[in-house]
Design a protein around this motif. Structure first.
Motif, PDB file in Angstrom:
ATOM      1  N   ALA A 160     139.069  51.992 -41.864  1.00 36.15           N
ATOM      2  CA  ALA A 160     138.731  53.227 -42.596  1.00 36.15           C
ATOM      3  C   ALA A 160     139.878  53.639 -43.517  1.00 36.15           C
ATOM      4  O   ALA A 160     139.658  53.990 -44.689  1.00 36.15           O
ATOM      5  N   CYS A 161     141.104  53.581 -42.994  1.00 35.90           N
ATOM      6  CA  CYS A 161     142.288  53.945 -43.800  1.00 35.90           C
ATOM      7  C   CYS A 161     142.423  53.025 -45.002  1.00 35.90           C
ATOM      8  O   CYS A 161     142.669  53.473 -46.121  1.00 35.90           O
ATOM      9  N   ARG A 162     142.261  51.717 -44.762  1.00 34.60           N
ATOM     10  CA  ARG A 162     142.382  50.737 -45.848  1.00 34.60           C
ATOM     11  C   ARG A 162     141.334  50.979 -46.926  1.00 34.60           C
ATOM     12  O   ARG A 162     141.625  50.924 -48.118  1.00 34.60           O
ATOM     13  N   ARG A 163     140.109  51.276 -46.487  1.00 34.29           N
ATOM     14  CA  ARG A 163     139.022  51.517 -47.434  1.00 34.29           C
ATOM     15  C   ARG A 163     139.294  52.761 -48.284  1.00 34.29           C
ATOM     16  O   ARG A 163     139.127  52.731 -49.509  1.00 34.29           O
ATOM     17  N   VAL A 164     139.745  53.834 -47.639  1.00 33.93           N
ATOM     18  CA  VAL A 164     140.023  55.083 -48.360  1.00 33.93           C
ATOM     19  C   VAL A 164     141.164  54.894 -49.355  1.00 33.93           C
ATOM     20  O   VAL A 164     141.099  55.353 -50.498  1.00 33.93           O
ATOM     21  N   ILE A 165     142.209  54.172 -48.943  1.00 35.77           N
ATOM     22  CA  ILE A 165     143.363  53.940 -49.825  1.00 35.77           C
ATOM     23  C   ILE A 165     142.951  53.092 -51.025  1.00 35.77           C
ATOM     24  O   ILE A 165     143.364  53.358 -52.155  1.00 35.77           O
ATOM     25  N   LYS A 166     142.126  52.064 -50.796  1.00 33.09           N
ATOM     26  CA  LYS A 166     141.664  51.207 -51.901  1.00 33.09           C
ATOM     27  C   LYS A 166     140.796  51.990 -52.885  1.00 33.09           C
ATOM     28  O   LYS A 166     140.905  51.802 -54.098  1.00 33.09           O
ATOM     29  N   VAL A 167     139.942  52.863 -52.356  1.00 34.76           N
ATOM     30  CA  VAL A 167     139.114  53.702 -53.228  1.00 34.76           C
ATOM     31  C   VAL A 167     140.007  54.641 -54.038  1.00 34.76           C
ATOM     32  O   VAL A 167     139.796  54.844 -55.240  1.00 34.76           O
ATOM     33  N   GLY A 168     141.022  55.219 -53.381  1.00 33.40           N
ATOM     34  CA  GLY A 168     141.978  56.093 -54.076  1.00 33.40           C
ATOM     35  C   GLY A 168     142.726  55.359 -55.170  1.00 33.40           C
ATOM     36  O   GLY A 168     142.910  55.882 -56.279  1.00 33.40           O
ATOM     37  N   GLU A 169     143.142  54.120 -54.876  1.00 34.14           N
ATOM     38  CA  GLU A 169     143.854  53.297 -55.870  1.00 34.14           C
ATOM     39  C   GLU A 169     142.957  53.014 -57.078  1.00 34.14           C
ATOM     40  O   GLU A 169     143.389  53.127 -58.225  1.00 34.14           O
ATOM     41  N   ARG A 170     141.696  52.662 -56.801  1.00 32.36           N
ATOM     42  CA  ARG A 170     140.748  52.368 -57.873  1.00 32.36           C
ATOM     43  C   ARG A 170     140.502  53.609 -58.739  1.00 32.36           C
ATOM     44  O   ARG A 170     140.411  53.518 -59.963  1.00 32.36           O
ATOM     45  N   THR A 171     140.421  54.766 -58.085  1.00 35.06           N
ATOM     46  CA  THR A 171     140.205  56.027 -58.804  1.00 35.06           C
ATOM     47  C   THR A 171     141.372  56.323 -59.742  1.00 35.06           C
ATOM     48  O   THR A 171     141.182  56.707 -60.896  1.00 35.06           O
ATOM     49  N   VAL A 172     142.589  56.135 -59.229  1.00 34.28           N
ATOM     50  CA  VAL A 172     143.794  56.385 -60.041  1.00 34.28           C
ATOM     51  C   VAL A 172     143.828  55.438 -61.233  1.00 34.28           C
ATOM     52  O   VAL A 172     144.121  55.848 -62.358  1.00 34.28           O
ATOM     53  N   ARG A 173     143.503  54.161 -61.004  1.00 30.96           N
ATOM     54  CA  ARG A 173     143.498  53.186 -62.102  1.00 30.96           C
ATOM     55  C   ARG A 173     142.449  53.528 -63.149  1.00 30.96           C
ATOM     56  O   ARG A 173     142.691  53.380 -64.345  1.00 30.96           O
ATOM     57  N   ASP A 174     141.276  53.981 -62.685  1.00 27.27           N
ATOM     58  CA  ASP A 174     140.210  54.367 -63.617  1.00 27.27           C
ATOM     59  C   ASP A 174     140.596  55.597 -64.433  1.00 27.27           C
ATOM     60  O   ASP A 174     140.195  55.735 -65.587  1.00 27.27           O
ATOM     61  N   MET A 175     141.389  56.492 -63.831  1.00 26.95           N
ATOM     62  CA  MET A 175     141.852  57.688 -64.549  1.00 26.95           C
ATOM     63  C   MET A 175     142.902  57.333 -65.593  1.00 26.95           C
ATOM     64  O   MET A 175     142.968  57.936 -66.655  1.00 26.95           O
ATOM     65  N   ILE A 176     143.724  56.321 -65.275  1.00 22.24           N
ATOM     66  CA  ILE A 176     144.784  55.904 -66.202  1.00 22.24           C
ATOM     67  C   ILE A 176     144.210  55.143 -67.387  1.00 22.24           C
ATOM     68  O   ILE A 176     144.622  55.348 -68.523  1.00 22.24           O
ATOM     69  N   LYS A 177     143.222  54.280 -67.157  1.00 24.12           N
ATOM     70  CA  LYS A 177     142.642  53.449 -68.220  1.00 24.12           C
ATOM     71  C   LYS A 177     142.030  54.255 -69.358  1.00 24.12           C
ATOM     72  O   LYS A 177     142.333  53.982 -70.517  1.00 24.12           O
ATOM     73  N   PRO A 178     141.170  55.264 -69.069  1.00 27.04           N
ATOM     74  CA  PRO A 178     140.588  56.023 -70.187  1.00 27.04           C
ATOM     75  C   PRO A 178     141.613  56.705 -71.074  1.00 27.04           C
ATOM     76  O   PRO A 178     141.456  56.751 -72.286  1.00 27.04           O
ATOM     77  N   SER A 179     142.706  57.207 -70.481  1.00 32.80           N
ATOM     78  CA  SER A 179     143.734  57.858 -71.296  1.00 32.80           C
ATOM     79  C   SER A 179     144.413  56.856 -72.225  1.00 32.80           C
ATOM     80  O   SER A 179     144.747  57.165 -73.361  1.00 32.80           O
ATOM     81  N   ALA A 180     144.588  55.613 -71.747  1.00 29.34           N
ATOM     82  CA  ALA A 180     145.183  54.563 -72.594  1.00 29.34           C
ATOM     83  C   ALA A 180     144.218  54.158 -73.702  1.00 29.34           C
ATOM     84  O   ALA A 180     144.613  53.932 -74.840  1.00 29.34           O
ATOM     85  N   ILE A 181     142.918  54.074 -73.358  1.00 30.67           N
ATOM     86  CA  ILE A 181     141.905  53.695 -74.343  1.00 30.67           C
ATOM     87  C   ILE A 181     141.738  54.777 -75.407  1.00 30.67           C
ATOM     88  O   ILE A 181     141.593  54.492 -76.587  1.00 30.67           O
ATOM     89  N   LEU A 182     141.772  56.043 -74.981  1.00 34.07           N
ATOM     90  CA  LEU A 182     141.616  57.154 -75.913  1.00 34.07           C
ATOM     91  C   LEU A 182     142.762  57.250 -76.910  1.00 34.07           C
ATOM     92  O   LEU A 182     142.576  57.648 -78.047  1.00 34.07           O
ATOM     93  N   SER A 183     143.963  56.875 -76.470  1.00 30.92           N
ATOM     94  CA  SER A 183     145.133  56.972 -77.361  1.00 30.92           C
ATOM     95  C   SER A 183     145.117  55.899 -78.445  1.00 30.92           C
ATOM     96  O   SER A 183     145.678  56.080 -79.511  1.00 30.92           O
TER      97      SER A 183
END
Length: 202
Positions: A160-183
């Motif tokens: 459960a911990c591993r799954r939650v951390i991986k989802v959190g990591e994916r969320t952070v990466r998805d948040m970072i990508k749009p800002s790079a694409i928008l710039s």
């Protein structure tokens, strides 16, 4: 430290190391290691490189026919410097191989190995108990393989911990990508406007 926090921290550190990358951590740790224990060798390596480059430059500007004695002396100096540099490079390379093996083994022991040990040691312990009837008929699955009925086992909590951390990591990466694409389009648009203005002026 409670079992629930201990397991979460172990899984978090393991995933963090995986995310950063073992090679990056190895390079950082090795850089610190040679500065602490092989500072003189690294310093001598740097000096030799500078000396060899300077001597080679002088050697190239010296005529082998007109100034043979000087040319031969410079040539011997370059050969001696290269031999010493090769020896130091070999020692540092051998040290890095040994350090790499030990470092990777230590990382495995402190992360994956420690998770196995904790999982085995607390295999019959409950991380925490679920409220009665909370998950209905699948409550039994949470206690697999050996934890008391109605509880969450170490293995299930790790997953459960591993799954939650991986989802959190994916969320952070998805948040970072749009800002790079928008710039990027903004920069392209600015460049196109500038080129259009230059064409008008010309």
């Amino acid at each position: 430290m409670s079992l629930i926090v201990l397991i979460f921290m172990l899984v978090f550190v393991t995933e963090l190391i995986s995310w950063i990358g073992t090679s990056v951590l190895l390079d950082l740790a090795y850089g610190l290691y040679i500065r602490l224990f092989y500072a003189s060798a690294v310093s001598r390596q740097r000096e030799l490189k500078t000396e060899i480059l300077t001597t080679k430059k002088e050697l190239l500007s010296t005529s082998a026919q007109d100034q043979f004695a000087k040319w031969a002396k410079l040539r011997r100096s370059v050969d001696k410097g290269l031999a010493e540099l090769e020896k130091i490079n070999g020692e540092l390379s051998s040290n890095k191989t040994t350090f790499s093996l030990k470092f990777k083994s230590m990382l495995w022991i402190l992360t994956t190995g420690l998770q196995f040990v904790v999982g085995w040691w607390y295999r019959k312990s409950a991380v925490f108990y679920l409220p009665p009837g909370w998950l209905g008929p699948i409550t039994w699955w949470m206690s697999l393989p050996f934890a008391p009925k109605g509880s969450v086992s170490v293995g299930v909590w790790q997953m459960a911990c591993r799954r939650v951390i991986k989802v959190g990591e994916r969320t952070v990466r998805d948040m970072i990508k749009p800002s790079a694409i928008l710039s990027e389009p903004v920069a392209v648009e600015t460049e196109s406007k500038a080129s259009a203005e230059q064409k008008k002026k010309s």
